[in-house]
Design a protein around this motif. Structure first.
Motif, PDB file in Angstrom:
ATOM      1  N   LEU A   1       0.854  -1.195   0.000  1.00  0.00           N
ATOM      2  CA  LEU A   1       0.000   0.000   0.000  1.00  0.00           C
ATOM      3  C   LEU A   1       0.891   1.247   0.000  1.00  0.00           C
ATOM      4  CD1 LEU A   1      -2.663   1.552   0.218  1.00  0.00           C
ATOM      5  CD2 LEU A   1      -2.602   1.172   2.705  1.00  0.00           C
ATOM      6  N   GLY A   2       2.006   1.168   0.712  1.00  0.00           N
ATOM      7  CA  GLY A   2       2.964   2.282   0.724  1.00  0.00           C
ATOM      8  C   GLY A   2       3.461   2.613  -0.678  1.00  0.00           C
ATOM      9  N   HIS A   3       3.696   1.579  -1.505  1.00  0.00           N
ATOM     10  CA  HIS A   3       4.144   1.821  -2.888  1.00  0.00           C
ATOM     11  C   HIS A   3       3.046   2.509  -3.691  1.00  0.00           C
ATOM     12  CE1 HIS A   3       7.609  -0.474  -1.991  1.00  0.00           C
ATOM     13  NE2 HIS A   3       7.052  -1.663  -2.081  1.00  0.00           N
ATOM     14  N   LEU A   4       1.821   2.035  -3.501  1.00  0.00           N
ATOM     15  CA  LEU A   4       0.681   2.643  -4.214  1.00  0.00           C
ATOM     16  C   LEU A   4       0.550   4.122  -3.834  1.00  0.00           C
ATOM     17  CD1 LEU A   4      -2.873   1.107  -4.613  1.00  0.00           C
ATOM     18  CD2 LEU A   4      -2.601   3.430  -3.771  1.00  0.00           C
TER      19      LEU A   4
ATOM     20  N   GLY B   1       1.244   9.906  -4.650  1.00  0.00           N
ATOM     21  CA  GLY B   1       1.524  11.149  -3.928  1.00  0.00           C
ATOM     22  C   GLY B   1       0.523  11.419  -2.815  1.00  0.00           C
ATOM     23  N   CYS B   2       0.113  10.352  -2.099  1.00  0.00           N
ATOM     24  CA  CYS B   2      -0.896  10.490  -1.044  1.00  0.00           C
ATOM     25  C   CYS B   2      -0.478   9.759   0.219  1.00  0.00           C
ATOM     26  CB  CYS B   2      -2.230   9.899  -1.504  1.00  0.00           C
ATOM     27  SG  CYS B   2      -2.948  10.744  -2.913  1.00  0.00           S
ATOM     28  N   ALA B   3      -1.251   9.962   1.271  1.00  0.00           N
ATOM     29  CA  ALA B   3      -1.100   9.251   2.540  1.00  0.00           C
ATOM     30  C   ALA B   3      -2.362   8.423   2.779  1.00  0.00           C
ATOM     31  CB  ALA B   3      -0.906  10.257   3.673  1.00  0.00           C
ATOM     32  N   ALA B   4      -2.382   7.671   3.901  1.00  0.00           N
ATOM     33  CA  ALA B   4      -3.579   6.883   4.195  1.00  0.00           C
ATOM     34  C   ALA B   4      -3.773   6.684   5.677  1.00  0.00           C
ATOM     35  CB  ALA B   4      -3.487   5.515   3.520  1.00  0.00           C
ATOM     36  N   THR B   5      -5.022   6.480   6.030  1.00  0.00           N
ATOM     37  CA  THR B   5      -5.376   6.006   7.365  1.00  0.00           C
ATOM     38  C   THR B   5      -5.923   4.602   7.205  1.00  0.00           C
ATOM     39  OG1 THR B   5      -5.951   8.213   8.137  1.00  0.00           O
ATOM     40  CG2 THR B   5      -6.910   6.365   9.331  1.00  0.00           C
ATOM     41  N   LEU B   6      -5.444   3.674   8.045  1.00  0.00           N
ATOM     42  CA  LEU B   6      -5.970   2.299   8.057  1.00  0.00           C
ATOM     43  C   LEU B   6      -6.615   2.042   9.401  1.00  0.00           C
ATOM     44  CD1 LEU B   6      -3.401  -0.245   6.588  1.00  0.00           C
ATOM     45  CD2 LEU B   6      -5.312   0.887   5.451  1.00  0.00           C
TER      46      LEU B   6
ATOM     47  N   THR C   1       1.957  12.160   3.320  1.00  0.00           N
ATOM     48  CA  THR C   1       2.722  10.943   3.039  1.00  0.00           C
ATOM     49  C   THR C   1       2.619   9.998   4.227  1.00  0.00           C
ATOM     50  OG1 THR C   1       4.717  11.917   3.986  1.00  0.00           O
ATOM     51  CG2 THR C   1       4.473  12.102   1.593  1.00  0.00           C
ATOM     52  N   GLY C   2       2.821   8.711   3.973  1.00  0.00           N
ATOM     53  CA  GLY C   2       2.861   7.716   5.044  1.00  0.00           C
ATOM     54  C   GLY C   2       1.508   7.083   5.321  1.00  0.00           C
ATOM     55  N   ILE C   3       1.539   6.074   6.201  1.00  0.00           N
ATOM     56  CA  ILE C   3       0.321   5.346   6.565  1.00  0.00           C
ATOM     57  C   ILE C   3       0.138   5.439   8.068  1.00  0.00           C
ATOM     58  CG2 ILE C   3      -0.874   3.114   6.561  1.00  0.00           C
ATOM     59  CD1 ILE C   3       0.926   2.296   4.214  1.00  0.00           C
ATOM     60  N   ARG C   4      -1.037   5.856   8.478  1.00  0.00           N
ATOM     61  CA  ARG C   4      -1.364   5.966   9.892  1.00  0.00           C
ATOM     62  C   ARG C   4      -2.321   4.829  10.223  1.00  0.00           C
ATOM     63  NH1 ARG C   4      -4.965  10.658  12.240  1.00  0.00           N
ATOM     64  NH2 ARG C   4      -5.990  10.146  10.286  1.00  0.00           N
ATOM     65  N   CYS C   5      -1.929   3.960  11.160  1.00  0.00           N
ATOM     66  CA  CYS C   5      -2.802   2.861  11.569  1.00  0.00           C
ATOM     67  C   CYS C   5      -3.523   3.249  12.843  1.00  0.00           C
ATOM     68  CB  CYS C   5      -1.991   1.589  11.831  1.00  0.00           C
ATOM     69  SG  CYS C   5      -1.193   0.943  10.362  1.00  0.00           S
ATOM     70  N   LEU C   6      -4.837   3.112  12.833  1.00  0.00           N
ATOM     71  CA  LEU C   6      -5.637   3.502  13.995  1.00  0.00           C
ATOM     72  C   LEU C   6      -6.466   2.341  14.515  1.00  0.00           C
ATOM     73  CD1 LEU C   6      -7.121   6.984  12.929  1.00  0.00           C
ATOM     74  CD2 LEU C   6      -5.070   6.527  14.304  1.00  0.00           C
TER      75      LEU C   6
END
Ligand code: ADP
Ligand code: MG
Length: 321
Positions: free
Chosen positions: A215-218, A223-228, A293-298
């Motif tokens: 998911l980090g590669h995607l 050019g985005c970040a994500a919350t999981l 940028t990056g992935i935040r896991c909640l």
């Protein structure tokens, strides 16, 4: 080798033709293939090395199966229709039993997906299997890693973590749940799902090195970040008998899932659910694309979860398979 290179090809790899877009298959210096008008040629290659991707004594049926499955998964993640494969096989010695089983695994899966083996190369050396797979896709149905936009939903197919958990149990000499072992050795590439997501998903990747890593590669490409939301990660029944905290790292960081992770507009979630149902694959909404940028896991209650290990990297700290 007890069998000559020629014998190996004739006995185990040359099969009756099955596609009429193969003008010339195994037997000449190269294959001749006809790409359908108006479509793009899609090409992927993956190598499985004994001692790295599978133990040298692994069931040759599984090695044959998986060497094609990992490539089918890459084509699925592009929204492509698989068509032709070539196989570069390096073997320490050639035995009938090994080759028979290997070919059984390879051609069983090839038949399911309408793939014809059109060529290859056979050499002696440390066991290694390299499959190149080609297929095609309509330009408007291509799925790329770039294309996710803030506000879109993140989904994953199947139940990530099963394969990595099975590998961990197997390495520890524990009894492995047969369903989990199946997920490790015979992953089901999500070709039908990938085909139906073409023109619907905004970005896609197949999960081979771990959900967070891929998911980090995607996200990097988009050019985005994500919350999981970690409690939403789909867990197989076989995994769910273990403690959530124990399995979570495998769901997020374990490799070998061969599921699809993709993004869609929220307005199309119902449509995607119906497409997934038709493709015979479950899909689950697990997060949201954000700016940055990056992935935040909640956690459900909003607490932050910080995973220790992000994914598998062949050139990172060494871990034996
Ligand atoms: P060359 O020396 O021209 O490379 P090869 O003897 O390696 O020829 O191969 C002869 C034919 O057999 C070619 O069409 C090649 O693609 C095919 N071939 C060789 N090895 C394999 C294999 N493992 N699986 C499928 N086809 C193979
Ligand atoms: Mg050759």
């Amino acid at each position: 080798m007890s069998l000559s290179e020629f014998d190996i090809i004739e006995q185990f790899f040359r099969r009756p033709p099955r596609r009429n877009d193969v003008v010339l298959g195994i037997g000449d210096d190269a294959a001749l293939l006809e790409v359908p008008q108006g479509q793009l040629l899609v090409s992927a290659v993956d190598t499985l090395v004994a001692g790295r991707h599978f133990p040298p004594q692994a069931d040759p049926f599984d090695i044959g199966y998986k060497s094609l499955a990992v490539n089918l998964s890459d084509l699925a993640a592009m929204g492509a229709m698989p068509a032709w494969a070539t196989l570069a096989l390096t073997l320490p010695q050639a035995t009938d039993d090994w080759l028979e089983a290997f070919a059984g695994g390879f051609f069983g899966l090839a038949r399911e997906h309408g793939v014809e083996l059109v060529g290859g190369d056979t050499t002696r050396g440390p066991l290694s299997v390299s499959v190149q797979l080609q297929g095609f896709v309509e330009p408007q149905r291509v799925l790329r890693r770039a294309g996710a936009r803030p506000g879109q939903a993140i989904l994953v197919s199947g139940t990530p973590g099963d394969a990595a958990w099975a590998l961990k149990q197997w390495q520890a000499g524990q009894a492995v749940d047969p369903l989990l072992l199946q997920r490790l050795n015979r992953p089901q590439p999500r070709v039908a799902l990938g085909r139906s997501l073409g023109g619907v998903a905004t970005a896609a990747i197949d999960v081979s090195d771990g959900l967070l890593a891929d998911l980090g590669h995607l996200l990097a490409a988009s050019g985005c970040a994500a919350t999981l939301w970690i409690e939403r990660l789909p867990r197989s029944a076989a995994l769910a008998v273990h403690a959530f905290d124990d399995t979570l790292a495998y769901q997020l960081g374990g490799g070998d899932d061969y599921e699809l992770c993709f993004t869609v507009d929220f307005s199309r979630l119902d449509e995607v659910a119906e497409l997934a149902r038709q493709a015979g694959t479950t899909v689950t909404e697990i997060g949201r694309v954000e700016e940055g940028t990056g992935i935040r896991c909640l956690h459900e209650d909003g607490r932050r979860y910080r995973p220790e290990r992000v994914g598998f990297d062949h050139f990172g700290p060494q871990e034996a398979p």
